[in-house]
Design an enzyme around this catalytic site. Structure first.
Site, PDB file in Angstrom:
ATOM      1  N   GLU A  96       0.772  -1.222   0.093  1.00 54.32           N
ATOM      2  CA  GLU A  96      -0.103   0.070  -0.104  1.00 54.32           C
ATOM      3  C   GLU A  96       0.784   1.225  -0.008  1.00 54.32           C
ATOM      4  O   GLU A  96       0.653   2.225  -0.593  1.00 54.32           O
ATOM      5  CB  GLU A  96      -1.109   0.030   1.218  1.00 54.32           C
ATOM      6  CG  GLU A  96      -1.968  -1.143   1.043  1.00 54.32           C
ATOM      7  CD  GLU A  96      -3.018  -1.117   2.397  1.00 54.32           C
ATOM      8  OE1 GLU A  96      -3.051  -0.082   3.011  1.00 54.32           O
ATOM      9  OE2 GLU A  96      -3.835  -2.068   2.321  1.00 54.32           O
ATOM     10  N   SER A 143       3.256 -21.022  -6.040  1.00 57.76           N
ATOM     11  CA  SER A 143       3.087 -22.565  -6.253  1.00 57.76           C
ATOM     12  C   SER A 143       1.991 -22.806  -7.205  1.00 57.76           C
ATOM     13  O   SER A 143       1.038 -21.875  -7.780  1.00 57.76           O
ATOM     14  CB  SER A 143       2.547 -22.862  -4.668  1.00 57.76           C
ATOM     15  OG  SER A 143       3.236 -22.391  -3.786  1.00 57.76           O
ATOM     16  N   VAL A 169      -4.757  -7.699   4.489  1.00 53.47           N
ATOM     17  CA  VAL A 169      -3.837  -6.991   5.186  1.00 53.47           C
ATOM     18  C   VAL A 169      -4.144  -5.430   4.799  1.00 53.47           C
ATOM     19  O   VAL A 169      -4.059  -5.240   3.484  1.00 53.47           O
ATOM     20  CB  VAL A 169      -2.723  -7.346   5.052  1.00 53.47           C
ATOM     21  CG1 VAL A 169      -1.765  -6.415   5.861  1.00 53.47           C
ATOM     22  CG2 VAL A 169      -2.522  -8.619   5.391  1.00 53.47           C
TER      23      VAL A 169
END
Length: 799
Positions: free
Chosen positions: A176, A254, A328
Site C-alpha cells: 500500500e 506455487s 491486510v
C-alpha cells in the site's frame, strides 16, 4: 508444562534385524521412529504428546541448525549469535508479532492440543541433550563454525516457526505504501482523473476475462463482492512513503492440479502439487509420517511445521497454494501533540499498547527497543516528530494457532464434508485442494477476508481514526469452494480463484487476461484422460514452458501479417515454429531454442515501449518481465510480471487509458519486433538460428528466505538449469482400495553435517532425482514402511 523425561535410545540397523520387527509393534516403548531408504522418519506412538515428541526428536536429528536459525529469524534474536549487523533485522522481526497474543492462544488450547507443541519441543530438547553428551560426533558443524550452541525449545518456539514463516510471509504481503508513491506520481504528472485511471490499469481491483480455478457454474459470487470499495483514501503524509515497509516482489509461489475420476486412467484421481517457496539448502520442506493418537498420515511441510501441508491419510489427500487474497490493510494514526504515545481514535486520544524488547547482541551491548500496537494491530512505523504512525491490520491476527490446528486436523478428515468444515477456521489466504479414493476432487479458497467501508480503497492506506474500520469478516460462504467442478479438474498457479474475488492489492502481483495458469489448464483440457505418470510428466513440460509465448506470439503473428514485409515474415515464421519451451537436451550449456532469447528481449522492450513514457519515475516498479537472468535467478519461479500484464491489457484495448498513445497494437508490436531483432543481430549475428543463450542455473541458497544463514555458504548446491516448478513436487494417486504417494524434495531429507565435515548421506541424495524429474515413494502403509526400513529408533519417554 514442564516434563521430566528419561530417554532410552536404541538404533537397530534393519539389515541385521530382519527377524526383530516385533520391536516396532511393542507396547513396552512409547515412540518408534522408522526411517526409510531416503531417511524419511515415520513416527509411531499411542498418544499425542509422544507422537509429536518423536516428530520433534527426528527434526532435531535432521535439521537442528536450520530450525535454530528459523526460530531466531522469526522471533528476532539473530544478532545474539551473529552480531550487530543483524540488529535492524531483529528490530523489524519483533514489530511483526505480539508475543502475548501467541502465548494467550496457546494457553486457551485443550490439553491435547497443547501436547502437540509441548511434545514437539520436548523431542527437540531430547536430541539436544544427546548432542551435549556427545558434541564431538553429534554437534552439527554449523554451530561450531558460527561459534554458538543450540538453544532449548518450548511450545511458543514451535508455534512461532509457523507464525513467522507462514502467517508473516504468505499472509502478510502488502504494497500500500508503494502503491501510494505510484498514484501520487501519476496524479502529479496527469492530474487526478487520468492519474487514478492509469493506476487502475496498472493495479486493478477487479479483473474480467482472466482464468479462474473454478467456473461460475461451480460457484456464484455474492453480489456485494463486485460492487464495494469505490472511492480513494485521503492524502497521506510524505514521510510514510519513505518507510520501506512494503513487501518485496516475489516472482513465483506455487501450482497445483487435481484431476478427477472422469479424466483419469489407471486411477480414480490424481493430485500434483508444486509449492514454490524458493530453493534452499537445507531443503525448505521436511518429509514425515505420523502414525497414532488419531493421526495416520504422510507428506511434507515447510520448516518441519507440526502440520503436514502436502500429504494424504488412508482416505483423502490434500495440497495447497498461496491464495493471493487481500486480508491486510495499513492504517495511519494521528498522534497526540501533547502525548505522542497516544493516537486519535473515535474522537478521543487513547494510549498505544507498548512493550520493551531487549535484543541481545553478540560482542555488544543489549539493545532496548519499544514496540507499539494500536487497536488495528502492530505499529510498523512511528514518527514522533511528525506525529504520525502506521499500524498494520491483519485479518488472521489472533488466530494464528487456530489456523495451524485447522490445517493440522483437516488431515484427519475422511471425506469432503469433514475436510471443508476445517476451512472456515483457517484464516490465512491459502488455496486448499482435496481428492479421495472414490475419485472426488475439491477446492476451497480459505482465509478470513474483511468487509471494508464503502470509501476504503484496499490498495491504499486508510485513516486510523476509526472512520474506516472494517465492518467485520465476510462469511465463509462467500469464499469460493467447489466439489467435483464441471471441468473434472482443478488447476491453480496462484491465479484468480473465481469470478468476483477482489484482486490482490500488490503492485507486483495482479490478475489479468494473461495468466500462467493457462499453461496448465490448456494442457489438462487437451487430453481426454491422464495416467498418473502423464500427470507427473506435466511438471516437466511446464517447468520448461515459456509462459509468455501464448500471449505474445498471436500478437506478433497479427502484426507481421498486417505489415507484409519480408523481414517480419521471416522472423514471424521462425517464432511461430517454436515449440514454446526452453530446454537443453544436447547438454551443451545453452538453451536449444534461440526463440527463448528473442521472447525475453521482446517482452522487455514491449513493456518499455508501452509504459515508460506514461509512468515516469514509477516505471521502475513495472519494468521487469518476470524472466530470470544469468546473474539473477527467480526467487521462487517464473511468472508474467505485473508490467507485462498491464502492457498486454493495453495491447488488447482493455485499459481505461490509451497507453499506446493513439498508435495501433499492430504498430507497437511491429516496432518492438524490429527493435528486438536489431539488438540481437548486433550482439549475436544475422543468423538467428545460431544465437546462443547460456543456461540460467538454479542455485540453492544457504540463507533462508529472510536472508539469515541456515548453512555454510561453501557447500551449497547448484543445478545447471532453472526449472519453473515446485521447491518440491509431490503426487498423490487415489485408487479404490489404496492411496500411493510420491515426492521429490531436494536437496535431501537431512541438513546434518558432522563436526568433522561429513554430511549426512541424505543431505543431497534427491538432487539428481529432482533435476531429472524423478520421484520416490512416500511410504504410508505399515507393511511398506517396515519393508523399506533402514533403521528403527526406540524412545522411552518418562513424563
Amino acid at each position: 508444562m514442564k516434563k521430566n523425561f528419561y530417554i532410552l535410545l536404541l538404533t537397530i540397523l534393519m539389515s541385521a534385524c530382519a527377524d526383530k520387527t516385533e520391536n516396532v509393534d511393542s507396547k513396552e516403548v512409547d515412540v518408534k521412529i522408522v526411517r526409510d531408504e531416503y531417511g524419511t522418519p515415520h513416527i509411531y506412538a499411542d498418544n499425542t504428546y509422544d507422537l509429536f515428541y518423536g516428530y520433534g526428536y527426528s527434526v532435531a536429528q535432521d535439521r537442528l541448525f536450520q530450525m535454530e536459525m528459523a526460530k531466531r529469524s522469526t522471533q528476532g534474536s539473530v544478532a545474539e549469535v551473529l552480531g550487530a549487523e543483524y540488529l535492524e533485522f531483529d528490530i523489524n522481526a519483533r514489530r511483526l508479532y505480539s508475543p502475548s497474543s501467541i502465548k494467550a492462544q496457546l494457553e486457551k488450547l485443550s490439553p491435547k492440543d497443547q501436547e502437540i507443541f509441548t511434545g514437539y519441543a520436548a523431542g527437540m530438547n531430547a536430541w539436544i541433550t544427546e548432542i551435549n553428551q556427545q558434541p564431538n560426533t553429534l554437534m552439527p558443524k554449523q554451530f561450531n563454525d558460527f561459534e554458538f550452541t543450540p538453544s532449548q525449545w518450548d511450545a511458543f518456539d514451535v508455534v512461532m516457526i509457523f507464525v513467522g514463516t507462514m502467517a508473516n510471509r504468505f499472509g502478510d504481503f502488502n504494497s500500500e505504501l508503494d502503491n501510494t508513491k505510484i498514484i501520487k506520481d501519476l496524479i502529479a504528472r496527469f492530474g487526478a482523473e487520468k492519474g487514478k485511471a492509469i493506476f487502475d490499469d496498472l493495479n486493478p481491483r477487479f479483473t474480467s476475462g482472466t482464468s479462474t480455478s473454478i467456473s461460475e457454474n461451480d460457484w456464484i459470487a455474492p453480489e456485494h463482492s463486485i460492487k464495494e470499495y469505490q472511492q480513494y483514501a485521503s492524502q497521506l503524509p510524505d514521510f510514510i512513503l519513505e518507510q520501506g515497509l512494503s513487501s518485496k516482489p516475489i516472482s513465483g509461489f506455487s501450482n497445483c492440479y487435481v484431476i478427477g475420476k472422469e479424466k483419469t486412467k489407471d486411477a480414480n484421481a490424481v493430485l500434483v502439487n508444486g509449492p514454490q517457496f524458493g530453493w534452499f539448502d537445507p531443503a525448505y520442506t521436511y518429509s514425515v509420517g505420523l502414525h497414532g493418537a488419531g493421526f495416520d498420515l504422510v507428506g511434507n511441510t515447510p520448516f518441519a511445521y507440526p502440520v503436514i501441508l502436502f500429504g494424504h491419510n488412508a482416505d483423502i489427500g490434500w495440497g495447497a497454494t498461496w491464495g493471493a487474497g487481500d486480508m491486510v490493510d495499513m492504517y495511519t494514526l494521528e498522534l497526540n501533540p501533547s502525548d505522542p504515545r497516544a493516537y486519535l481514535y473515535n474522537g478521543q486520544f487513547q494510549a498505544l499498547e507498548s512493550r520493551i524488547e531487549s535484543i541481545k547482541v553478540k560482542n555488544g551491548p543489549t539493545h532496548e527497543h519499544e514496540v507499539f500496537r494500536s487497536v488495528h494491530g502492530q505499529v510498523v512505523a512511528y514518527d514522533q516528530e511528525n506525529l504520525v504512525a502506521v499500524s498494520k491490520k491483519r485479518a488472521w491476527d489472533g488466530n494464528e494457532v487456530k489456523s495451524l490446528l485447522a490445517w493440522l486436523y483437516q488431515a484427519t478428515a475422511n471425506d469432503y464434508d469433514e475436510w471443508i468444515s476445517y476451512a472456515d477456521d483457517h484464516s490465512l489466504s491459502i488455496n486448499w485442494y482435496y481428492a479421495d479414493r472414490a475419485g472426488n476432487i475439491g477446492y476451497s479458497f480459505t482465509g478470513h477476508y474483511p468487509q471494508r467501508q464503502a470509501n476504503h480503497d484496499n490498495r491504499l492506506p486508510a485513516n486510523g481514526d476509526g472512520s474506516m474500520d472494517w465492518l467485520g469478516i465476510q462469511d465463509f460462504s462467500h469464499n469460493p469452494s467447489a466439489m467435483n467442478p464441471e471441468a473434472n479438474f482443478i488447476a491453480n498457479w496462484n491465479n484468480k480463484p473465481a469470478h468476483g474475488v477482489l484482486n490482490p492489492d500488490l503492485f507486483w502481483y495482479s490478475w489479468s487476461s494473461a495468466d500462467r495458469v493457462d499453461y496448465l489448464q490448456d494442457a489438462l483440457a487437451s487430453k481426454e484422460n491422464f495416467t498418473p505418470q502423464e500427470a507427473w510428466d506435466l511438471i516437466q513440460q511446464s517447468s520448461y514452458g515459456d509462459l509468455v509465448a501464448k500471449f505474445m506470439l498471436p500478437l506478433i503473428n497479427e502484426a507481421a501479417q498486417k505489415s507484409k514485409t519480408l523481414e517480419l515474415d521471416k522472423i514471424n515464421t521462425w517464432l511461430q515454429a517454436w515449440d514454446r519451451h526452453a530446454t537443453d537436451k544436447n547438454k551443451d550449456g545453452y538453451y536449444d531454442q534461440p526463440q527463448y532469447l528473442f521472447m525475453q528481449i521482446f517482452a522487455k522492450n514491449l513493456i518499455h515501449q508501452v509504459l515508460n513514457d506514461d509512468l515516469g519515475d514509477s516505471f521502475a516498479f513495472f519494468k521487469g518481465t518476470g524472466y530470470p537472468s544469468i546473474d539473477k535467478p527467480t526467487n521462487s519461479g517464473m511468472n508474467l510480471s505485473s508490467g507485462l500484464k498491464a502492457t498486454y491489457e493495453a495491447l488488447l484495448g482493455k485499459t481505461k487509458v490509451d497507453l499506446l498513445n493513439g498508435e495501433s497494437s499492430n504498430s507497437i508490436v511491429k516496432q518492438v519486433i524490429e527493435k528486438t531483432y536489431a539488438q540481437l543481430t548486433k550482439e549475436y549475428g544475422l543468423d538467428f538460428n545460431q544465437w546462443q543463450l547460456a543456461l540460467y542455473p538454479r542455485p540453492f541458497n544457504y540463507k533462508n528466505f529472510m536472508g539469515i544463514p541456515q548453512n555454510n555458504e561453501i557447500i551449497t548446491a547448484t543445478l545447471p538449469i532453472e526449472q519453473n516448478r515446485g521447491t518440491e513436487n509431490n503426487m498423490t494417486v487415489f485408487h479404490t482400495d489404496r492411496i500411493e504417494g510420491f515426492e521429490v524434495a531436494p536437496p535431501g531429507q537431512s541438513g546434518f553435517i558432522a563436526p568433522d565435515g561429513t554430511p549426512s548421506p541424505h543431505m543431497y541424495d534427491q538432487l539428481d532425482m529432482y533435476q531429472n524429474f524423478g520421484k520416490k515413494r512416500m511410504w504410508f502403509y505399515k507393511e511398506d514402511v517396515l519393508r523399506q526400513a533402514q533403521s528403527v529408533t526406540i524412545l522411552e519417554v518418562v513424563k
